[in-house]
Design a protein around this motif. Structure first.
Motif, PDB file in Angstrom:
ATOM      1  N   LYS A  34      17.043  22.349  10.323  1.00  0.00           N
ATOM      2  CA  LYS A  34      18.101  23.360  10.261  1.00  0.00           C
ATOM      3  C   LYS A  34      19.411  22.648  10.573  1.00  0.00           C
ATOM      4  N   TYR A  35      20.378  22.705   9.645  1.00  0.00           N
ATOM      5  CA  TYR A  35      21.683  22.082   9.902  1.00  0.00           C
ATOM      6  C   TYR A  35      22.465  22.913  10.913  1.00  0.00           C
ATOM      7  N   PRO A  36      23.422  22.294  11.567  1.00  0.00           N
ATOM      8  CA  PRO A  36      24.210  23.019  12.592  1.00  0.00           C
ATOM      9  C   PRO A  36      24.850  24.296  12.039  1.00  0.00           C
ATOM     10  N   ASN A  37      25.120  24.335  10.725  1.00  0.00           N
ATOM     11  CA  ASN A  37      25.740  25.540  10.157  1.00  0.00           C
ATOM     12  C   ASN A  37      24.724  26.634   9.860  1.00  0.00           C
ATOM     13  N   GLY A  38      23.461  26.391  10.245  1.00  0.00           N
ATOM     14  CA  GLY A  38      22.446  27.434  10.107  1.00  0.00           C
ATOM     15  C   GLY A  38      21.594  27.331   8.850  1.00  0.00           C
ATOM     16  N   PRO A  65      15.769  22.245  -7.931  1.00  0.00           N
ATOM     17  CA  PRO A  65      17.154  22.655  -8.213  1.00  0.00           C
ATOM     18  C   PRO A  65      18.138  22.109  -7.186  1.00  0.00           C
ATOM     19  N   SER A  66      19.374  22.126  -7.570  1.00  0.00           N
ATOM     20  CA  SER A  66      20.425  21.651  -6.676  1.00  0.00           C
ATOM     21  C   SER A  66      20.446  22.499  -5.412  1.00  0.00           C
ATOM     22  N   GLY A  67      20.550  21.824  -4.258  1.00  0.00           N
ATOM     23  CA  GLY A  67      20.567  22.527  -2.981  1.00  0.00           C
ATOM     24  C   GLY A  67      19.184  22.864  -2.469  1.00  0.00           C
ATOM     25  N   ALA A  68      18.156  22.357  -3.139  1.00  0.00           N
ATOM     26  CA  ALA A  68      16.783  22.683  -2.750  1.00  0.00           C
ATOM     27  C   ALA A  68      16.363  21.946  -1.485  1.00  0.00           C
ATOM     28  N   GLY A  69      17.005  20.847  -1.199  1.00  0.00           N
ATOM     29  CA  GLY A  69      16.649  20.075  -0.003  1.00  0.00           C
ATOM     30  C   GLY A  69      16.093  18.697  -0.311  1.00  0.00           C
ATOM     31  N   LYS A  70      16.300  18.200  -1.539  1.00  0.00           N
ATOM     32  CA  LYS A  70      15.784  16.880  -1.905  1.00  0.00           C
ATOM     33  C   LYS A  70      16.442  15.772  -1.082  1.00  0.00           C
ATOM     34  N   SER A  71      17.766  15.819  -1.037  1.00  0.00           N
ATOM     35  CA  SER A  71      18.468  14.766  -0.300  1.00  0.00           C
ATOM     36  C   SER A  71      18.112  14.808   1.184  1.00  0.00           C
ATOM     37  N   THR A  72      18.011  16.003   1.725  1.00  0.00           N
ATOM     38  CA  THR A  72      17.636  16.137   3.135  1.00  0.00           C
ATOM     39  C   THR A  72      16.262  15.519   3.383  1.00  0.00           C
ATOM     40  N   PHE A  73      15.313  15.849   2.509  1.00  0.00           N
ATOM     41  CA  PHE A  73      13.957  15.304   2.571  1.00  0.00           C
ATOM     42  C   PHE A  73      13.994  13.780   2.621  1.00  0.00           C
ATOM     43  N   PHE A 111      22.068   5.506  -2.458  1.00  0.00           N
ATOM     44  CA  PHE A 111      22.638   6.761  -1.997  1.00  0.00           C
ATOM     45  C   PHE A 111      23.202   7.561  -3.158  1.00  0.00           C
ATOM     46  N   GLN A 112      23.101   8.895  -3.013  1.00  0.00           N
ATOM     47  CA  GLN A 112      23.612   9.770  -4.065  1.00  0.00           C
ATOM     48  C   GLN A 112      25.106   9.539  -4.273  1.00  0.00           C
ATOM     49  N   ASP A 113      25.819   9.239  -3.179  1.00  0.00           N
ATOM     50  CA  ASP A 113      27.258   8.968  -3.297  1.00  0.00           C
ATOM     51  C   ASP A 113      27.549   7.469  -3.137  1.00  0.00           C
ATOM     52  N   THR A 121      15.492  13.159  -8.639  1.00  0.00           N
ATOM     53  CA  THR A 121      16.141  13.116  -9.948  1.00  0.00           C
ATOM     54  C   THR A 121      16.215  14.491 -10.603  1.00  0.00           C
ATOM     55  N   HIS A 122      17.197  14.623 -11.473  1.00  0.00           N
ATOM     56  CA  HIS A 122      17.299  15.809 -12.318  1.00  0.00           C
ATOM     57  C   HIS A 122      16.998  15.445 -13.772  1.00  0.00           C
ATOM     58  N   ASN A 123      16.539  14.226 -13.988  1.00  0.00           N
ATOM     59  CA  ASN A 123      16.382  13.740 -15.355  1.00  0.00           C
ATOM     60  C   ASN A 123      15.000  14.085 -15.911  1.00  0.00           C
TER      61      ASN A 123
HETATM   62  N1  LIG Z   1      25.341  17.724   6.428  1.00  0.00           N
HETATM   63  C1  LIG Z   1      25.043  18.994   6.100  1.00  0.00           C
HETATM   64  N2  LIG Z   1      25.475  20.006   6.892  1.00  0.00           N
HETATM   65  C2  LIG Z   1      25.169  21.267   6.583  1.00  0.00           C
HETATM   66  N3  LIG Z   1      24.456  21.641   5.550  1.00  0.00           N
HETATM   67  C3  LIG Z   1      24.003  20.701   4.726  1.00  0.00           C
HETATM   68  C4  LIG Z   1      24.276  19.312   4.951  1.00  0.00           C
HETATM   69  N4  LIG Z   1      23.685  18.588   3.986  1.00  0.00           N
HETATM   70  C5  LIG Z   1      23.096  19.480   3.177  1.00  0.00           C
HETATM   71  N5  LIG Z   1      23.264  20.763   3.610  1.00  0.00           N
HETATM   72  C6  LIG Z   1      22.730  21.977   2.997  1.00  0.00           C
HETATM   73  O1  LIG Z   1      21.331  21.841   2.914  1.00  0.00           O
HETATM   74  C7  LIG Z   1      20.857  22.300   1.664  1.00  0.00           C
HETATM   75  C8  LIG Z   1      20.075  21.196   0.972  1.00  0.00           C
HETATM   76  O2  LIG Z   1      20.969  20.160   0.614  1.00  0.00           O
HETATM   77  P1  LIG Z   1      20.480  18.841  -0.079  1.00  0.00           P
HETATM   78  O3  LIG Z   1      21.637  17.911  -0.137  1.00  0.00           O
HETATM   79  O4  LIG Z   1      19.275  18.352   0.592  1.00  0.00           O
HETATM   80  O5  LIG Z   1      20.166  19.386  -1.541  1.00  0.00           O
HETATM   81  P2  LIG Z   1      19.673  18.561  -2.823  1.00  0.00           P
HETATM   82  O6  LIG Z   1      18.358  19.117  -3.207  1.00  0.00           O
HETATM   83  O7  LIG Z   1      19.770  17.107  -2.597  1.00  0.00           O
HETATM   84  O8  LIG Z   1      20.748  19.011  -3.898  1.00  0.00           O
HETATM   85  P3  LIG Z   1      21.355  18.146  -5.128  1.00  0.00           P
HETATM   86  O9  LIG Z   1      20.344  18.162  -6.208  1.00  0.00           O
HETATM   87  O10 LIG Z   1      22.575  18.918  -5.524  1.00  0.00           O
HETATM   88  O11 LIG Z   1      21.663  16.800  -4.601  1.00  0.00           O
HETATM   89  C9  LIG Z   1      22.067  22.753   0.867  1.00  0.00           C
HETATM   90  O12 LIG Z   1      22.135  24.165   0.949  1.00  0.00           O
HETATM   91  C10 LIG Z   1      23.243  22.150   1.587  1.00  0.00           C
HETATM   92  O13 LIG Z   1      24.335  23.032   1.569  1.00  0.00           O
END
Ligand SMILES: Nc1ncnc2c1ncn2[C@@H]1O[C@H](COP(=O)(O)OP(=O)(O)OP(=O)(O)O)[C@@H](O)[C@H]1O
Ligand SMILES: [Mg+2]
Lengths: 228, 295
Positions: free
Chosen positions: A10-14, A36-44, A85-87, A194-196
């Motif tokens: 859980k991120y600090p913003n909830g 999908p975008s925002g699914a949590g891949k990067s977090t994972f 890194f994605q960026d 990936t989205h490809n």
């Molecule tokens: N540092 C952060 N602080 C707060 N919320 C975050 C942070 N990083 C990601 N999130 C939130 O966590 C959720 C998952 O983000 P994440 O970056 O893991 O998505 P993603 O699957 O990699 O998306 P994309 O395909 O667009 O890269 C999103 O709703 C995002 O807004």
């Protein structure tokens, strides 16, 4: 090699970006992470090299428990993992060569090995002729390839790539995939978000689908399989 | 750490100095101004201190012996003055010598008095600590056979209190200056590091340890300090050389006090300036980078 047990983030913003993830990835596997975008891949992915820490649950990399790993030991964990890194995360004040060399300098390689290895991987990603240029002088795709070069230069056992083809034209994308295929064939574990669709459906590997912070599908030689 | 890593840090810090162009310039300017102020100030303070010491050293206690005292009691008195706590040295000047001094100052006419010398025999004493002259004089006054004890009452108290205040004020000013300098410089360096906060984050993500990141920054701080010391050292040296050349001969005539010699004083001041520059730079970098290492 990688094991996640009931990982919750859980991120600090909830926002809950991981909602109870259980997964095991073995040495030598090639895994696509889609969703999908925002699914949590990067977090994972970020939790694997401890850029982010789970709120609860355990993560093991090669038997090391990341929850109890001391801060001072984290650099040694990161050296075993090549990350695209994605960026990109290139150092703006260093040129292409120096950016790639940095990953070898932190492990105190000899100058000779550094020179040879860096030129080797720059050749591999097709940027040998731009070794002296700075990141701001490169296109997005070129920066991405520098990031890829840096991630593989110290021949890590695990390469994690967050949309490594996101900014590349189809031809370059396939070239990059060839590189990943090749180092995977040598036994390196590859995890690639990936989205490809085309790549996932053509070069078949294990596919993990993440949606809403959960793994909703996990199959060997799977398909991209959802509309976005 | 391997030698090649040390070399890398060394090169890296130099590269950073040249690539961060105007930030380097800003930091070096801050260091330069501060060190210049500190240098000039230390120069003035040390010389005031020297002058104060010289003046203090000239303070004498004049012990005038009773006319009635015979040879034996004069010797006894000398012994007693010597044994008085706080007395550093005693010199006997018989009345013939005293008369000679007067003759030297006021002319041959006074030789008339040689037949019937009306003067007293005198002891000149110095206190080990000039600031305690008054107490020592009072103790001597209590001894037998002393006619009068003089030590420039009133005048020297005022001299001492003036010297003491100026010394303390100087010390406070130097400390205040140093403190401002540290603040100023660590702030400038912090700005350059804030600008590189992302760099630090990336380095950590690629597997650099804290020390690997810190050392080049610390070395960079050191260079900034050294660069910032160049102008102050040159200016302070030239300044003191010229002042010394003009002022020293004039003071030598007065015979009362002198400036500090050019060497080794100027080398000490320069070493101090350099050392302070390096310390300020290193400390500033260390404190500033600390905050950004928690990735
Ligand atoms: N540092 C952060 N602080 C707060 N919320 C975050 C942070 N990083 C990601 N999130 C939130 O966590 C959720 C998952 O983000 P994440 O970056 O893991 O998505 P993603 O699957 O990699 O998306 P994309 O395909 O667009 O890269 C999103 O709703 C995002 O807004
Ligand atoms: Mg992402």
């Amino acid at each position: 090699m990688i094991e996640m047990k009931n990982v919750y983030k859980k991120y600090p913003n909830g926002i809950v970006a991981a909602n109870g993830i259980d997964v095991e990835i073995k040495q030598g596997e090639f895994v696509y992470v889609v969703g999908p975008s925002g699914a949590g891949k990067s977090t994972f992915i970020k939790m694997m090299y401890r850029e982010e820490r789970p709120t609860s649950g355990d993560i093991f990399i090669n038997g090391t428990n990341l929850s109890t790993l001391k801060n001072s030991k984290v650099p040694y964990l990161r050296r075993q993992i090549g990350v695209v890194f994605q960026d990109f995360k290139l150092l703006p004040r260093l040129n292409v060569y120096e950016n790639v060399a940095f990953a070898l300098e932190v492990i105190e390689e000899t100058p000779k090995v550094i020179r040879n290895r860096v030129m080797e991987v720059l050749e591999l990603v097709g940027l040998k002729h731009k070794a002296r240029m700075f990141p701001t002088e490169l296109s997005g795709g070129e920066q991405q390839r520098v990031s890829i070069a840096r991630s593989i230069v110290n021949t890590p056992k695990l390469v994690i790539a967050d949309e490594p083809t996101g900014n590349l034209d189809p031809d370059t994308s396939w070239e990059i995939m060839n590189i990943f295929e090749e180092i995977n064939a040598r036994g390196t574990t590859i995890i690639m978000a990936t989205h490809n669709r085309e790549i996932v459906n053509t070069i078949r590997h294990r596919v993990i689908v993440v949606e809403g912070g959960l793994i909703t599908r996990d199959e060997d030689k799977g398909e991209y399989g959802y509309e976005n | 750490m391997k030698t090649r890593t040390a070399n890398r840090h060394f090169r890296d810090s130099l590269k950073s100095i040249s690539r961060n162009g105007w930030m380097t310039f800003a930091s070096v300017s801050a260091v330069t101004v501060t060190l210049l102020l500190v240098g000039v100030f230390v120069m003035i303070m040390m010389n005031l201190n020297k002058i104060a010491d010289d003046l203090e050293r000239d303070v004498e206690i004049k012990v005038i012996v009773e006319l009635t005292a015979d040879e034996a009691s004069i010797t006894a008195l000398e012994e007693e003055i010597k044994n008085t706590p706080g007395v550093a040295e005693v010199q006997y000047s018989p009345k013939e010598d005293e008369l000679n001094k007067l003759v030297m100052d006021f002319g041959e006419d006074l030789r008339l008095f040689e037949q019937q010398n009306p003067l007293h025999n005198v002891f000149y004493a110095k206190a080990a600590n000039p600031q305690e002259t008054e107490q020592v004089a009072k103790k001597i006054d209590r001894l037998d056979n002393t006619f009068e004890v003089k030590y420039g009452e009133g005048k020297i108290e005022r001299l001492f209190s003036f010297l003491n205040t100026s010394r303390n004020v100087g010390l406070v000013l130097i400390l205040a200056l140093l403190f401002t300098a540290m603040f100023l410089i660590s702030n400038t360096i912090r700005i350059t590091i804030v600008a590189r906060r992302r760099d630090i984050e990336i380095m950590k993500l690629v597997g650099a340890t804290n020390w690997f990141i810190r050392i080049p920054f610390i070395l960079e701080g050191m260079w900034l300090g050294i660069l910032g010391a160049i102008i102050p050292i040159t200016l302070v040296t030239t300044l003191y050389y010229n002042i010394h050349k003009v002022v020293a001969p004039k003071l030598a005539q007065g015979n009362l006090f002198e400036l500090l010699d050019f060497s080794p004083f100027i080398y000490q001041v320069n070493a101090l300036i350099l050392l302070m520059g390096v310390l300020i730079g290193v400390w500033g970098s260390f404190m500033s980078v600390r905050k950004f290492l928690r990735v």
